[in-house]
Design an enzyme around this catalytic site. Structure first.
Site, PDB file in Angstrom:
ATOM      1  N   LYS A  49      -1.860   0.522  -4.958  1.00  0.00           N
ATOM      2  CA  LYS A  49      -0.782  -0.424  -5.182  1.00  0.00           C
ATOM      3  C   LYS A  49      -1.034  -1.769  -4.507  1.00  0.00           C
ATOM      4  CE  LYS A  49       2.610   3.295  -4.811  1.00  0.00           C
ATOM      5  NZ  LYS A  49       3.731   3.781  -3.942  1.00  0.00           N
ATOM      6  N   GLY A  50      -1.860  -1.767  -3.471  1.00  0.00           N
ATOM      7  CA  GLY A  50      -1.908  -2.898  -2.536  1.00  0.00           C
ATOM      8  C   GLY A  50      -2.170  -4.268  -3.133  1.00  0.00           C
ATOM      9  N   LYS A  98     -12.164  -6.258   6.528  1.00  0.00           N
ATOM     10  CA  LYS A  98     -12.306  -5.827   7.923  1.00  0.00           C
ATOM     11  C   LYS A  98     -13.720  -5.297   8.100  1.00  0.00           C
ATOM     12  CE  LYS A  98      -8.416  -3.261   8.538  1.00  0.00           C
ATOM     13  NZ  LYS A  98      -7.581  -2.283   9.228  1.00  0.00           N
ATOM     14  N   ARG A 120       5.320  -3.749   2.276  1.00  0.00           N
ATOM     15  CA  ARG A 120       4.551  -4.413   1.210  1.00  0.00           C
ATOM     16  C   ARG A 120       5.194  -5.734   0.797  1.00  0.00           C
ATOM     17  NH1 ARG A 120       0.756  -0.655  -0.874  1.00  0.00           N
ATOM     18  NH2 ARG A 120       1.499   1.482  -1.012  1.00  0.00           N
ATOM     19  N   ASP A 133     -11.793  -2.098   3.831  1.00  0.00           N
ATOM     20  CA  ASP A 133     -11.722  -1.599   5.205  1.00  0.00           C
ATOM     21  C   ASP A 133     -12.989  -0.763   5.445  1.00  0.00           C
ATOM     22  OD1 ASP A 133     -10.921   0.303   7.359  1.00  0.00           O
ATOM     23  OD2 ASP A 133      -8.969  -0.638   7.211  1.00  0.00           O
ATOM     24  N   ASP A 136       0.650  -1.797   3.095  1.00  0.00           N
ATOM     25  CA  ASP A 136       1.742  -0.972   3.606  1.00  0.00           C
ATOM     26  C   ASP A 136       1.347  -0.136   4.817  1.00  0.00           C
ATOM     27  OD1 ASP A 136       0.007   0.866   2.146  1.00  0.00           O
ATOM     28  OD2 ASP A 136       1.605   2.327   2.463  1.00  0.00           O
TER      29      ASP A 136
HETATM   30  C1  PRP Z   1      -5.681   0.698   0.787  1.00  0.00           C
HETATM   31  C2  PRP Z   1      -6.005  -0.688   0.284  1.00  0.00           C
HETATM   32  C3  PRP Z   1      -7.386  -0.539  -0.303  1.00  0.00           C
HETATM   33  C4  PRP Z   1      -8.002   0.555   0.538  1.00  0.00           C
HETATM   34  C5  PRP Z   1      -9.004  -0.029   1.480  1.00  0.00           C
HETATM   35  O1  PRP Z   1      -5.220   1.480  -0.281  1.00  0.00           O
HETATM   36  O2  PRP Z   1      -5.062  -1.141  -0.663  1.00  0.00           O
HETATM   37  O3  PRP Z   1      -7.340  -0.149  -1.660  1.00  0.00           O
HETATM   38  O4  PRP Z   1      -6.935   1.175   1.259  1.00  0.00           O
HETATM   39  O5  PRP Z   1      -9.483   0.926   2.380  1.00  0.00           O
HETATM   40  P1  PRP Z   1     -10.976   1.462   2.440  1.00  0.00           P
HETATM   41  O6  PRP Z   1     -11.892   0.254   2.353  1.00  0.00           O
HETATM   42  O7  PRP Z   1     -11.029   2.103   3.812  1.00  0.00           O
HETATM   43  O8  PRP Z   1     -11.182   2.436   1.353  1.00  0.00           O
HETATM   44  P2  PRP Z   1      -4.445   2.876  -0.098  1.00  0.00           P
HETATM   45  O9  PRP Z   1      -5.382   4.003  -0.378  1.00  0.00           O
HETATM   46  O10 PRP Z   1      -3.729   2.873   1.217  1.00  0.00           O
HETATM   47  O11 PRP Z   1      -3.411   2.806  -1.289  1.00  0.00           O
HETATM   48  P3  PRP Z   1      -2.340   1.646  -1.634  1.00  0.00           P
HETATM   49  O12 PRP Z   1      -3.131   0.477  -2.187  1.00  0.00           O
HETATM   50  O13 PRP Z   1      -1.461   2.293  -2.650  1.00  0.00           O
HETATM   51  O14 PRP Z   1      -1.611   1.269  -0.364  1.00  0.00           O
END
Ligand code: PRP
Length: 176
Positions: free
Chosen positions: A43-44, A131, A165, A103, A159
């Site tokens: 969703k992010g 990051k 969000r 990340d 989030d």
């Molecule tokens: C979060 C963010 C990225 C991902 C990055 O998504 O939106 O898509 O983590 O992290 P990574 O590089 O360690 O894989 P999340 O899985 O929390 O879902 P969301 O987007 O629905 O919040």
């Protein structure tokens, strides 16, 4: 008992706006006339994608994929899952992935591999934040917004347990 986490501002509305404008200029330079398909990772990325495409004044298409690797809480579960796939055919298309944060890199590395098998003409990645200190797998970022420290970020689509969000700025959380 857990105390409420404190929110500290990291990227202001003004910084985000300037960054979105800069990225849109870079993307316009490279994709104008190519009818690209922008794929937002849900969703992010929804706020970033919505703001970004308002600066792109040429034909393009938008689709979404919903991936998940974080359960409740702040640590990645390490296994990326497709929760909802894309509807568009991407074979032969100029495809640009739109992400809110890279990340560990596990989500984007998974998606790049997943989409590459569908034979797009090109496949690039744009992320609002990065990051690099957390990286577990290498990821090439073609359009990079803002580099962030190793803190848990929320706001502007990001989030913590589905909260925050809606904040128009990016904050980091600090436990008390
Ligand atoms: C979060 C963010 C990225 C991902 C990055 O998504 O939106 O898509 O983590 O992290 P990574 O590089 O360690 O894989 P999340 O899985 O929390 O879902 P969301 O987007 O629905 O919040």
């Amino acid at each position: 008992m857990n105390a409420e986490p404190e929110l500290h501002i990291l990227f202001t509305k003004k910084e985000i706006k300037a960054t979105v404008g800069r990225l849109a200029a870079e993307i316009s330079r490279d994709y104008r006339g190519k009818n690209p398909l922008l794929i937002g990772i849900l969703k992010g990325s929804f706020l970033f994608l919505a703001d970004l495409i308002r600066h792109l004044d040429f034909p393009l298409e938008v689709d979404f994929i919903r991936l998940s690797s974080y359960g409740k809480g702040k640590e990645t579960l390490g296994k990326v899952k497709v929760v909802q796939g894309i509807k568009s055919s991407i074979q032969g298309r100029e495809v640009l992935i739109i992400e809110d944060i890279v990340d560990t890199g596990l989500t984007t590395a998974f998606l790049i591999d997943y989409l590459r098998k569908k034979k797009p003409a090109s496949l690039k990645l744009c992320t609002l934040t990065d990051k690099p200190s957390r990286r577990q797998v290498p990821v090439t970022i073609d359009y990079l917004g803002l580099t962030a420290p190793n803190k848990f970020l929320v706001g502007y689509g990001l989030d913590c347990d589905e909260k925050f969000r809606n904040l128009p700025e990016v904050y980091y959380l600090e436990e008390n």
